[in-house]
Design a protein around this motif. Structure first.
Motif, mmCIF file in Angstrom:
data_model
loop_
_atom_site.group_PDB
_atom_site.id
_atom_site.type_symbol
_atom_site.label_atom_id
_atom_site.label_comp_id
_atom_site.label_asym_id
_atom_site.label_seq_id
_atom_site.Cartn_x
_atom_site.Cartn_y
_atom_site.Cartn_z
ATOM 1 N N MET A 1 0.867 -1.179 0.000
ATOM 2 C CA MET A 1 0.000 0.000 0.000
ATOM 3 C C MET A 1 0.905 1.231 0.000
ATOM 4 S SD MET A 1 -2.995 1.492 0.102
ATOM 5 C CE MET A 1 -4.208 0.284 0.623
ATOM 6 N N ASN A 2 0.663 2.138 -0.912
ATOM 7 C CA ASN A 2 1.434 3.371 -1.032
ATOM 8 C C ASN A 2 0.562 4.571 -0.693
ATOM 9 O OD1 ASN A 2 3.961 2.323 -2.427
ATOM 10 N ND2 ASN A 2 2.367 1.574 -3.789
ATOM 11 N N THR A 3 1.200 5.618 -0.166
ATOM 12 C CA THR A 3 0.518 6.879 0.122
ATOM 13 C C THR A 3 1.276 8.000 -0.562
ATOM 14 O OG1 THR A 3 -0.168 6.052 2.288
ATOM 15 C CG2 THR A 3 -0.259 8.432 1.968
ATOM 16 N N VAL A 4 0.562 8.838 -1.314
ATOM 17 C CA VAL A 4 1.180 9.984 -1.971
ATOM 18 C C VAL A 4 1.549 11.009 -0.896
ATOM 19 C CG1 VAL A 4 0.865 11.848 -3.647
ATOM 20 C CG2 VAL A 4 -0.083 9.562 -4.115
ATOM 21 N N VAL A 5 2.847 11.348 -0.823
ATOM 22 C CA VAL A 5 3.345 12.247 0.216
ATOM 23 C C VAL A 5 3.854 13.576 -0.337
ATOM 24 C CG1 VAL A 5 3.882 10.389 1.841
ATOM 25 C CG2 VAL A 5 5.615 11.115 0.184
ATOM 26 N N GLU A 6 4.012 13.670 -1.645
ATOM 27 C CA GLU A 6 4.391 14.930 -2.298
ATOM 28 C C GLU A 6 3.562 15.029 -3.571
ATOM 29 O OE1 GLU A 6 8.630 15.008 -3.044
ATOM 30 O OE2 GLU A 6 9.058 14.216 -1.053
ATOM 31 N N PHE A 7 2.998 16.216 -3.798
ATOM 32 C CA PHE A 7 2.152 16.369 -4.987
ATOM 33 C C PHE A 7 2.107 17.829 -5.402
ATOM 34 C CE2 PHE A 7 -1.675 16.826 -7.480
ATOM 35 C CZ PHE A 7 -1.675 15.688 -8.269
ATOM 36 N N ASP A 8 2.625 18.103 -6.582
ATOM 37 C CA ASP A 8 2.529 19.415 -7.214
ATOM 38 C C ASP A 8 2.178 19.121 -8.669
ATOM 39 O OD1 ASP A 8 2.710 22.010 -8.100
ATOM 40 O OD2 ASP A 8 4.812 22.297 -7.545
ATOM 41 N N ASP A 9 0.902 19.230 -9.002
ATOM 42 C CA ASP A 9 0.375 18.771 -10.288
ATOM 43 C C ASP A 9 1.222 19.271 -11.464
ATOM 44 O OD1 ASP A 9 -1.196 17.750 -12.330
ATOM 45 O OD2 ASP A 9 -3.073 18.464 -11.477
ATOM 46 N N GLY A 10 1.658 18.326 -12.272
ATOM 47 C CA GLY A 10 2.453 18.626 -13.446
ATOM 48 C C GLY A 10 3.940 18.765 -13.191
ATOM 49 N N LYS A 11 4.339 18.788 -11.904
ATOM 50 C CA LYS A 11 5.740 19.050 -11.581
ATOM 51 C C LYS A 11 6.402 17.989 -10.709
ATOM 52 C CE LYS A 11 5.041 23.984 -11.909
ATOM 53 N NZ LYS A 11 4.977 25.246 -11.225
ATOM 54 N N ARG A 12 5.667 17.469 -9.717
ATOM 55 C CA ARG A 12 6.310 16.582 -8.738
ATOM 56 C C ARG A 12 5.268 15.666 -8.101
ATOM 57 N NH1 ARG A 12 10.900 17.983 -5.709
ATOM 58 N NH2 ARG A 12 11.179 16.780 -3.830
ATOM 59 N N ILE A 13 5.641 14.394 -7.968
ATOM 60 C CA ILE A 13 4.787 13.432 -7.277
ATOM 61 C C ILE A 13 5.690 12.409 -6.591
ATOM 62 C CG2 ILE A 13 4.523 11.973 -9.328
ATOM 63 C CD1 ILE A 13 1.608 11.414 -8.330
ATOM 64 N N ALA A 14 5.308 12.011 -5.395
ATOM 65 C CA ALA A 14 6.080 11.001 -4.665
ATOM 66 C C ALA A 14 5.149 10.212 -3.767
ATOM 67 C CB ALA A 14 7.179 11.660 -3.825
ATOM 68 N N TRP A 15 5.492 8.932 -3.579
ATOM 69 C CA TRP A 15 4.722 8.098 -2.661
ATOM 70 C C TRP A 15 5.662 7.275 -1.802
ATOM 71 C CZ3 TRP A 15 4.145 7.839 -7.979
ATOM 72 C CH2 TRP A 15 4.795 6.776 -8.625
ATOM 73 N N ARG A 16 5.104 6.821 -0.692
ATOM 74 C CA ARG A 16 5.858 6.050 0.304
ATOM 75 C C ARG A 16 5.003 4.860 0.713
ATOM 76 N NH1 ARG A 16 6.209 9.862 4.621
ATOM 77 N NH2 ARG A 16 4.148 9.171 5.154
ATOM 78 N N HIS A 17 5.678 3.754 1.060
ATOM 79 C CA HIS A 17 4.927 2.629 1.609
ATOM 80 C C HIS A 17 5.424 2.304 3.011
ATOM 81 C CE1 HIS A 17 8.024 -0.420 0.956
ATOM 82 N NE2 HIS A 17 8.081 -0.117 -0.324
#
Length: 146
Positions: free
Chosen positions: A68-84
């Motif tokens: 299971m992953n959770t999105v922890v960084e989100f800037d639409d069109g620029k940056r996305i990150a997830w952590r489990h």
């Protein structure tokens, strides 16, 4: 650069938002994964990732498992990150490249993980570098051959 931060970049002849939208679609993860470990998206998650979204995938490294992953960084069109559960982060950034296209950077960030020494001893930094390079190649092929 830390042994626990693996980062690779590739310039791809596509718009940053188009590339971001592919990575923000969890159903695309098995298609773009260059490591061969992401097997399938599990049902019940969002169709598009956003800040705080949770999504689950079937994985296989030797034996099958799910994560299971959770999105922890989100800037639409620029940056996305997830952590489990283990705490390491998979991060993508998308920047317009000089001369056109997009520089996509993918990172595996285990700098703040409690068992990072174990991860290093079993070769994850090197394995993840190869997988990241493969993912960037697959992402490039997906958008430039369609």
């Amino acid at each position: 650069m830390s042994d626990y931060l693996v980062s690779e970049s590739r310039t791809i002849a596509a718009d940053p938002q188009r590339l971001f939208d592919i990575v923000a679609d969890p159903a695309m993860h098995p298609k773009i994964d260059g490591s061969g470990t992401v097997q399938a998206l599990r049902t019940g998650g969002p169709e598009r990732l956003s800040a705080g979204a949770k999504f689950s995938v079937d994985m296989k490294i030797g034996a099958p498992y799910k994560v299971m992953n959770t999105v922890v960084e989100f800037d639409d069109g620029k940056r996305i990150a997830w952590r489990h559960f283990n705490g390491h982060i998979w991060r993508y950034t998308f920047e317009p490249a000089p001369g056109g296209g997009t520089t996509v950077t993918e990172q595996w960030d285990a700098r703040h993980v409690w068992n990072r020494l174990f991860l290093k001893l079993v070769g994850f930094p090197k394995k993840n570098r190869a997988g990241i390079k493969g993912t960037l190649t697959r992402l490039d092929e997906l958008v430039t051959q369609s």
